[in-house]
Design a protein around this motif. Structure first.
Motif, PDB file in Angstrom:
ATOM      1  N   GLY A 142     -56.081  82.547  -7.421  1.00 51.88           N
ATOM      2  CA  GLY A 142     -56.022  80.997  -6.842  1.00 51.88           C
ATOM      3  C   GLY A 142     -56.187  80.885  -5.307  1.00 51.88           C
ATOM      4  O   GLY A 142     -56.565  81.850  -4.701  1.00 51.88           O
ATOM      5  N   ASN A 143     -56.431  79.519  -5.001  1.00 58.34           N
ATOM      6  CA  ASN A 143     -56.351  79.072  -3.469  1.00 58.34           C
ATOM      7  C   ASN A 143     -55.674  78.159  -3.310  1.00 58.34           C
ATOM      8  O   ASN A 143     -55.675  77.104  -3.853  1.00 58.34           O
ATOM      9  N   ASN A 144     -54.483  78.418  -2.760  1.00 61.28           N
ATOM     10  CA  ASN A 144     -53.299  77.315  -2.378  1.00 61.28           C
ATOM     11  C   ASN A 144     -53.254  76.387  -1.330  1.00 61.28           C
ATOM     12  O   ASN A 144     -53.145  76.794  -0.182  1.00 61.28           O
ATOM     13  N   ALA A 145     -53.804  75.264  -1.835  1.00 65.16           N
ATOM     14  CA  ALA A 145     -53.955  74.112  -1.009  1.00 65.16           C
ATOM     15  C   ALA A 145     -52.794  73.814  -0.115  1.00 65.16           C
ATOM     16  O   ALA A 145     -52.719  73.140   1.028  1.00 65.16           O
ATOM     17  N   ILE A 146     -51.436  73.758  -0.946  1.00 63.19           N
ATOM     18  CA  ILE A 146     -50.447  73.436  -0.061  1.00 63.19           C
ATOM     19  C   ILE A 146     -49.897  74.347   0.985  1.00 63.19           C
ATOM     20  O   ILE A 146     -49.387  74.149   2.096  1.00 63.19           O
ATOM     21  N   LEU A 147     -50.373  75.862   0.599  1.00 65.96           N
ATOM     22  CA  LEU A 147     -50.215  76.634   1.739  1.00 65.96           C
ATOM     23  C   LEU A 147     -50.898  76.461   2.981  1.00 65.96           C
ATOM     24  O   LEU A 147     -50.675  76.479   3.942  1.00 65.96           O
ATOM     25  N   ALA A 148     -52.207  76.125   2.809  1.00 66.24           N
ATOM     26  CA  ALA A 148     -53.102  75.872   3.637  1.00 66.24           C
ATOM     27  C   ALA A 148     -52.318  74.474   4.658  1.00 66.24           C
ATOM     28  O   ALA A 148     -52.406  74.468   5.645  1.00 66.24           O
ATOM     29  N   ALA A 149     -51.945  73.419   3.925  1.00 66.49           N
ATOM     30  CA  ALA A 149     -51.274  72.353   4.383  1.00 66.49           C
ATOM     31  C   ALA A 149     -50.102  72.750   5.285  1.00 66.49           C
ATOM     32  O   ALA A 149     -49.764  72.066   6.358  1.00 66.49           O
ATOM     33  N   ALA A 150     -49.276  73.764   4.595  1.00 60.83           N
ATOM     34  CA  ALA A 150     -47.857  73.770   5.408  1.00 60.83           C
ATOM     35  C   ALA A 150     -48.282  74.787   6.661  1.00 60.83           C
ATOM     36  O   ALA A 150     -47.637  74.512   7.645  1.00 60.83           O
ATOM     37  N   ASN A 151     -49.224  75.650   6.638  1.00 64.36           N
ATOM     38  CA  ASN A 151     -49.723  76.243   7.750  1.00 64.36           C
ATOM     39  C   ASN A 151     -50.253  75.253   8.915  1.00 64.36           C
ATOM     40  O   ASN A 151     -49.883  75.693   9.927  1.00 64.36           O
ATOM     41  N   THR A 152     -50.999  74.434   8.494  1.00 67.26           N
ATOM     42  CA  THR A 152     -51.515  73.166   9.449  1.00 67.26           C
ATOM     43  C   THR A 152     -50.406  72.594  10.099  1.00 67.26           C
ATOM     44  O   THR A 152     -50.312  72.304  11.202  1.00 67.26           O
ATOM     45  N   ILE A 153     -49.310  72.110   9.181  1.00 60.83           N
ATOM     46  CA  ILE A 153     -48.003  71.536   9.675  1.00 60.83           C
ATOM     47  C   ILE A 153     -47.467  72.099  10.860  1.00 60.83           C
ATOM     48  O   ILE A 153     -47.145  71.617  12.014  1.00 60.83           O
ATOM     49  N   LEU A 154     -47.169  73.556  10.610  1.00 66.73           N
ATOM     50  CA  LEU A 154     -46.403  74.394  11.591  1.00 66.73           C
ATOM     51  C   LEU A 154     -47.287  74.385  13.008  1.00 66.73           C
ATOM     52  O   LEU A 154     -46.776  74.397  13.981  1.00 66.73           O
ATOM     53  N   ALA A 155     -48.607  74.844  12.737  1.00 61.21           N
ATOM     54  CA  ALA A 155     -49.451  74.818  14.009  1.00 61.21           C
ATOM     55  C   ALA A 155     -49.664  73.496  14.649  1.00 61.21           C
ATOM     56  O   ALA A 155     -49.607  73.594  15.906  1.00 61.21           O
ATOM     57  N   LEU A 156     -49.759  72.557  14.037  1.00 56.01           N
ATOM     58  CA  LEU A 156     -49.953  71.078  14.599  1.00 56.01           C
ATOM     59  C   LEU A 156     -48.424  70.873  15.489  1.00 56.01           C
ATOM     60  O   LEU A 156     -48.569  70.086  16.507  1.00 56.01           O
ATOM     61  N   HIS A 157     -47.409  71.099  14.891  1.00 55.31           N
ATOM     62  CA  HIS A 157     -46.182  70.759  15.662  1.00 55.31           C
ATOM     63  C   HIS A 157     -46.060  71.428  17.112  1.00 55.31           C
ATOM     64  O   HIS A 157     -45.376  70.933  17.815  1.00 55.31           O
ATOM     65  N   GLU A 158     -46.535  72.606  17.291  1.00 56.40           N
ATOM     66  CA  GLU A 158     -46.780  73.029  18.488  1.00 56.40           C
ATOM     67  C   GLU A 158     -47.478  72.592  19.615  1.00 56.40           C
ATOM     68  O   GLU A 158     -47.302  72.701  20.600  1.00 56.40           O
ATOM     69  N   VAL A 205     -54.762  77.978 -10.579  1.00 57.72           N
ATOM     70  CA  VAL A 205     -54.528  79.268 -11.564  1.00 57.72           C
ATOM     71  C   VAL A 205     -53.076  79.068 -11.899  1.00 57.72           C
ATOM     72  O   VAL A 205     -52.062  78.684 -11.341  1.00 57.72           O
ATOM     73  N   HIS A 206     -52.726  80.114 -12.795  1.00 60.42           N
ATOM     74  CA  HIS A 206     -51.129  80.347 -13.466  1.00 60.42           C
ATOM     75  C   HIS A 206     -50.580  81.114 -12.526  1.00 60.42           C
ATOM     76  O   HIS A 206     -51.004  82.176 -12.015  1.00 60.42           O
ATOM     77  N   ALA A 207     -49.596  80.488 -11.997  1.00 59.91           N
ATOM     78  CA  ALA A 207     -48.703  81.153 -10.646  1.00 59.91           C
ATOM     79  C   ALA A 207     -47.963  82.304 -11.320  1.00 59.91           C
ATOM     80  O   ALA A 207     -47.776  83.124 -10.193  1.00 59.91           O
ATOM     81  N   GLY A 208     -47.767  82.457 -12.364  1.00 64.44           N
ATOM     82  CA  GLY A 208     -47.064  83.849 -12.783  1.00 64.44           C
ATOM     83  C   GLY A 208     -47.811  84.782 -13.091  1.00 64.44           C
ATOM     84  O   GLY A 208     -47.490  85.989 -12.764  1.00 64.44           O
ATOM     85  N   ILE A 209     -48.825  84.301 -13.798  1.00 65.19           N
ATOM     86  CA  ILE A 209     -50.089  85.445 -14.416  1.00 65.19           C
ATOM     87  C   ILE A 209     -51.100  85.990 -13.523  1.00 65.19           C
ATOM     88  O   ILE A 209     -51.183  87.176 -13.040  1.00 65.19           O
ATOM     89  N   ALA A 250     -47.784  71.116 -10.612  1.00 60.73           N
ATOM     90  CA  ALA A 250     -46.569  71.426 -11.558  1.00 60.73           C
ATOM     91  C   ALA A 250     -46.167  72.825 -10.585  1.00 60.73           C
ATOM     92  O   ALA A 250     -46.904  73.537  -9.969  1.00 60.73           O
ATOM     93  N   ARG A 251     -44.721  73.299 -10.959  1.00 58.71           N
ATOM     94  CA  ARG A 251     -44.248  74.418 -10.045  1.00 58.71           C
ATOM     95  C   ARG A 251     -44.819  75.601 -10.484  1.00 58.71           C
ATOM     96  O   ARG A 251     -44.888  76.602  -9.737  1.00 58.71           O
ATOM     97  N   ASN A 252     -45.524  75.599 -11.751  1.00 57.91           N
ATOM     98  CA  ASN A 252     -46.033  77.058 -12.212  1.00 57.91           C
ATOM     99  C   ASN A 252     -47.391  76.995 -11.958  1.00 57.91           C
ATOM    100  O   ASN A 252     -48.221  77.822 -12.750  1.00 57.91           O
ATOM    101  N   ILE A 253     -48.110  76.020 -11.191  1.00 60.49           N
ATOM    102  CA  ILE A 253     -49.662  76.333 -10.991  1.00 60.49           C
ATOM    103  C   ILE A 253     -49.743  76.239  -9.576  1.00 60.49           C
ATOM    104  O   ILE A 253     -49.145  75.493  -8.595  1.00 60.49           O
TER     105      ILE A 253
END
Length: 429
Positions: A241-257, A232-236, A278-281
């Motif tokens: 939306g459902n942020n797949a990158i955020l899900a991936a980032a949380n996975t990275i941090l947890a896996l590292h431990e 979805v539009h990141a500003g409006i 894109a940066r605005n999506i």
């Protein structure tokens, strides 16, 4: 002009080094090996005769596959290449010499996606056999392994009247990423093998040293984890939306431990991440390329179980779905003590090996050969993974642009295997 087998082995190594191919794309390599084995009088099996060709792990992009196959067709002809089509690049040479044990030698064939050094002190560059394939090189010694395999084929063919038994030279694709052995195990090709051996050249092990049974190889899983969200539009309206990158980032941090929890060696690495448009999506897709390693099969199962739980929780938190795809796997394995002792005896009988180690547990990463070892051992056979020192004058590491090995180690390894084969006909362990 007649060449010695040792000279031929060096020539083989330089040929393979000059023409590297990535895993599952070893079309020219496989065809060349098949021709050499046929010329030496071996019965040759290829493709589906050696491997189970369904559900191959970690296949390359289809465009890369087409380019590599068409290149091989131009060199070796369409008819010859059909047996290798669709990534069926395994080759086996079989020499039948009457009653006796069945001995198999595994040889890996694939190269790595590394651009080779053009430094003036890099020996392949000096001697004129640097890689001709842009961005691809033999940076782990598989060129040397294939040369040893074909050199051993020459010794077996030349002295077959001294042998009793069946001998298999198994040239395996896609060892890097531990992808290729599973297809051979599934095929049942090794079902009658009594003894299975493989050697690995080590550029960071002194020339003249041999480890008769390397037991430090780790169990591993190579995984692609993909998260699917909603863009979805990141500003409006980001809340919709459902942020797949955020899900991936949380996975990275947890896996590292998790690699620091419990006893024993554990390794978790996220080697690559991609996602978003894109940066605005709000990103609707993210992918992680992950590897797990542990020094025992139990430890590896525990890591995999924890990863699955972490991925599921991270996806659920962000309202995403996910997919976990296995693109490579290998087991932890231990060589057979009685076979290691025999290897030690033969190595000690050769002047070229000055430091013979019966076994060690040094961590040298993971190795696809372990899956083949377990397959043979489960059926009652014996297996060992042999480490051979091949350090040139300078200290070099594997998987680097300036990787090289001392060619003096090649013929001695082929002779060691030939001597073992002759010994095994007398001493059925």
């Amino acid at each position: 002009m007649n060449h010695s087998i040792e000279e031929d082995i060096i020539a083989y190594r330089r040929h393979f080094h000059r023409h590297p191919e990535l895993g599952w794309l070893e079309y020219c390599t496989a065809a060349f090996i098949a021709d050499e084995l046929l010329n030496l009088g071996f019965e040759v099996k290829t493709g589906h005769e050696v491997m189970h060709v369904d559900n191959l792990m970690g296949l390359p992009a289809e465009q890369d596959n087409v380019i590599a196959f068409e290149k091989a067709e131009k060199i070796f002809g369409q008819e010859k290449m059909q047996t290798f089509a669709n990534n069926s690049t395994a080759v086996a040479g079989i020499l039948k010499c009457g009653d006796g044990p069945c001995v198999a030698i595994r040889v890996d064939m694939d190269a790595l996606p590394i651009t080779e050094s053009n430094a003036s002190d890099h020996f392949p560059n000096q001697a004129g056999f640097v890689s001709e394939s842009r961005g691809v090189m033999h940076a782990c010694g598989h060129d040397a392994h294939m040369a040893i395999g074909l050199g051993l084929a020459q010794y077996l063919a030349k002295y077959k009247d001294q042998l009793d038994g069946n001998y298999i030279l198994l040239f395996q694709p896609a060892e890097e990423g531990v992808r290729g052995a599973a297809s051979i195990v599934k095929s049942g090709f090794l079902k009658n093998v009594d003894y299975l051996l493989a050697a690995h050249m080590w550029s960071n092990m002194p020339l003249g040293k041999v480890v008769c049974s390397q037991n430090g190889t780790a169990a591993t899983d190579k995984l692609d984890v993909t998260f699917y969200g909603k863009a979805v539009h990141a500003g409006i309206c980001p809340e919709k939306g459902n942020n797949a990158i955020l899900a991936a980032a949380n996975t990275i941090l947890a896996l590292h431990e998790i690699q620091f929890i419990g006893e024993g060696l554990k390794r978790v690495n996220i080697g690559r991440m991609e996602g978003g448009t894109a940066r605005n999506i709000i990103a609707d897709r993210a992918k992680l390329e992950i590897e797990l390693r542990a020094d025992s099969q139990i430890g590896e199962f525990e890591l995999l179980e924890k990863l699955e739980g972490i991925v599921k929780a991270s996806a659920h938190k962000e309202g995403c779905s996910f997919e976990i795809k296995k693109v490579g796997e290998a087991s932890a394995a231990r060589g057979d003590d009685s076979l290691a002792k025999l290897i030690s005896d033969e190595a000690n009988n050769m002047n070229c090996f000055r430091d013979v180690i019966l076994s060690d547990k040094t961590n040298r990463g993971s190795e696809d050969f372990t899956s083949l070892m377990i397959d043979v051992q489960t059926r009652g056979g014996k297996a060992c993974f042999v480490g051979v020192g091949a350090s040139p004058d300078k200290d070099l590491e594997h998987h680097t642009p300036d990787f090289d090995i001392a060619e003096a180690a090649l013929n001695s390894t082929a002779v060691l295997f030939f001597n073992l084969i002759k010994r095994l006909k007398k001493e059925h362990l």
